[in-house]
Design a protein around this motif. Structure first.
Motif, mmCIF file in Angstrom:
data_model
loop_
_atom_site.group_PDB
_atom_site.id
_atom_site.type_symbol
_atom_site.label_atom_id
_atom_site.label_comp_id
_atom_site.label_asym_id
_atom_site.label_seq_id
_atom_site.Cartn_x
_atom_site.Cartn_y
_atom_site.Cartn_z
ATOM 1 N N UNK A 1 -7.059 -2.509 13.888
ATOM 2 C CA UNK A 1 -7.889 -3.109 12.839
ATOM 3 C C UNK A 1 -7.185 -3.187 11.492
ATOM 4 N N UNK A 2 -6.050 -2.530 11.345
ATOM 5 C CA UNK A 2 -5.330 -2.612 10.084
ATOM 6 C C UNK A 2 -4.898 -4.051 9.813
ATOM 7 N N UNK A 3 -5.024 -4.459 8.561
ATOM 8 C CA UNK A 3 -4.574 -5.787 8.161
ATOM 9 C C UNK A 3 -3.168 -5.694 7.576
ATOM 10 N N UNK A 4 -2.548 -6.847 7.435
ATOM 11 C CA UNK A 4 -1.233 -6.877 6.791
ATOM 12 C C UNK A 4 -1.335 -6.351 5.361
ATOM 13 N N UNK A 5 -2.465 -6.600 4.713
ATOM 14 C CA UNK A 5 -2.667 -6.102 3.341
ATOM 15 C C UNK A 5 -2.787 -4.576 3.331
ATOM 16 N N UNK A 6 -3.523 -4.018 4.304
ATOM 17 C CA UNK A 6 -3.609 -2.552 4.421
ATOM 18 C C UNK A 6 -2.217 -1.945 4.550
ATOM 19 N N UNK A 7 -1.428 -2.554 5.417
ATOM 20 C CA UNK A 7 -0.079 -2.047 5.681
ATOM 21 C C UNK A 7 0.790 -2.097 4.425
ATOM 22 N N UNK A 8 0.800 -3.248 3.779
ATOM 23 C CA UNK A 8 1.648 -3.424 2.599
ATOM 24 C C UNK A 8 1.210 -2.505 1.464
ATOM 25 N N UNK A 9 -0.092 -2.382 1.262
ATOM 26 C CA UNK A 9 -0.606 -1.563 0.161
ATOM 27 C C UNK A 9 -0.323 -0.088 0.389
ATOM 28 N N UNK A 10 -0.498 0.376 1.630
ATOM 29 C CA UNK A 10 -0.255 1.780 1.931
ATOM 30 C C UNK A 10 1.216 2.129 1.761
ATOM 31 N N UNK A 11 2.092 1.281 2.270
ATOM 32 C CA UNK A 11 3.521 1.541 2.108
ATOM 33 C C UNK A 11 3.939 1.497 0.641
ATOM 34 N N UNK A 12 3.375 0.552 -0.108
ATOM 35 C CA UNK A 12 3.744 0.428 -1.522
ATOM 36 C C UNK A 12 3.381 1.691 -2.299
ATOM 37 N N UNK A 13 2.149 2.162 -2.133
ATOM 38 C CA UNK A 13 1.699 3.327 -2.910
ATOM 39 C C UNK A 13 2.346 4.607 -2.408
ATOM 40 N N UNK A 14 2.305 4.831 -1.111
ATOM 41 C CA UNK A 14 2.758 6.108 -0.571
ATOM 42 C C UNK A 14 4.279 6.255 -0.537
ATOM 43 N N UNK A 15 4.996 5.146 -0.367
ATOM 44 C CA UNK A 15 6.462 5.227 -0.272
ATOM 45 C C UNK A 15 7.168 4.704 -1.527
ATOM 46 N N UNK A 16 6.861 3.490 -1.951
ATOM 47 C CA UNK A 16 7.495 2.981 -3.175
ATOM 48 C C UNK A 16 7.137 3.855 -4.368
ATOM 49 N N UNK A 17 5.874 4.284 -4.411
ATOM 50 C CA UNK A 17 5.422 5.127 -5.511
ATOM 51 C C UNK A 17 6.134 6.461 -5.550
ATOM 52 N N UNK A 18 6.570 6.935 -4.412
ATOM 53 C CA UNK A 18 7.396 8.137 -4.341
ATOM 54 C C UNK A 18 8.847 7.833 -4.714
ATOM 55 N N UNK A 19 9.393 6.765 -4.157
ATOM 56 C CA UNK A 19 10.831 6.515 -4.255
ATOM 57 C C UNK A 19 11.305 6.319 -5.691
#
Length: 236
Positions: free
Chosen positions: A91-109
């Motif tokens: 049920x995950x959307x492409x937007x869910x995927x992109x947003x989660x990676x952006x906040x959880x990973x880019x926001x860390x990096x």
């Protein structure tokens, strides 16, 4: 400029664990840089609020630049900003995927790379990543693939960075909470969420804050994933 007092950066600082950390660090006489998209100015001159999206490298650059300009040092970074989307995998959307990676990973990096550079210059520092116990111990009925994908990555990065910078004075640890009673969870869900933990209750914000303060003072601890999860990990 007085550069003797310690300085902490806290992301996701406007509410919940982040707001608790701002208060806890101030109680220890740290000066604090507090970031979130909705952060408001503080009356306390030793708390510098920097609004902005932590996924944007320019925001991370501003946080570090302002920290050095106002306070002259960075001792601690707590990567608290994060998102959890509980959906069945299909049920995950492409937007869910992109947003989660952006906040959880880019926001860390971005912020971690920039803060680490300053910590290495001064020969000391401490980074704490807030992850999730679900990355290590999945729970039936709690779909968590995107959290596991991203926060599990942060657990691995924590250990990798801890070893890379161990001889340069920078420690790197993580806190992996269970379900914490924050504004993210509406009161009607609390009973069900409490039942997920062997101790029979949800975690409190203070449980996570105290774990981070322990790691902050534990100079011989690095590369640790500290589970603050009411026994979830032991129960597996």
């Amino acid at each position: 400029m007085n550069t003797q007092r310690k300085v902490a950066i806290v992301t996701g600082a406007s509410q919940g664990i982040g707001a608790g950390l701002v208060k806890a660090f101030r109680d220890r006489d740290y000066r604090v840089i507090a970031n979130s998209r909705s952060i408001k100015p503080f009356s306390d001159p030793d708390v510098l609020a920097i609004p902005g999206d932590i996924t944007d490298r320019s925001v991370a650059e501003r946080i570090v630049r302002e920290a050095m300009s106002h306070f002259g040092r960075i001792d601690t970074l707590v990567n608290n900003a994060g998102v959890f989307v509980a959906k069945p995998f299909t049920d995950y959307t492409a937007e869910d995927y992109a947003n989660t990676l952006a906040i959880n990973l880019n926001g860390f990096f971005h912020i971690t790379q920039l803060a680490t550079t300053e910590m290495v210059k001064q020969g000391s520092g401490h980074i704490v990543n807030i992850t999730t116990t679900l990355a290590d111990y999945a729970i039936e009925g709690v779909p968590s693939v995107l959290a596991s994908l991203t926060k599990g990555g942060l657990n691995a990065a924590t250990k990798s960075l801890a070893i890379e910078y161990a001889k340069r004075g920078v420690r790197v640890n993580a806190v992996a909470p269970g379900v914490i009673k924050t504004p993210m969870h509406s009161p009607e869900t609390h009973a069900a969420l409490a039942s997920l933990h062997p101790v029979g209750r949800m975690g409190e914000i203070s449980d996570v804050v105290e774990a981070i303060l322990y790691l902050e003072s534990a100079g011989f601890v690095t590369g640790e994933i500290l589970h603050v999860d009411g026994g979830q990990s032991a129960g597996h």
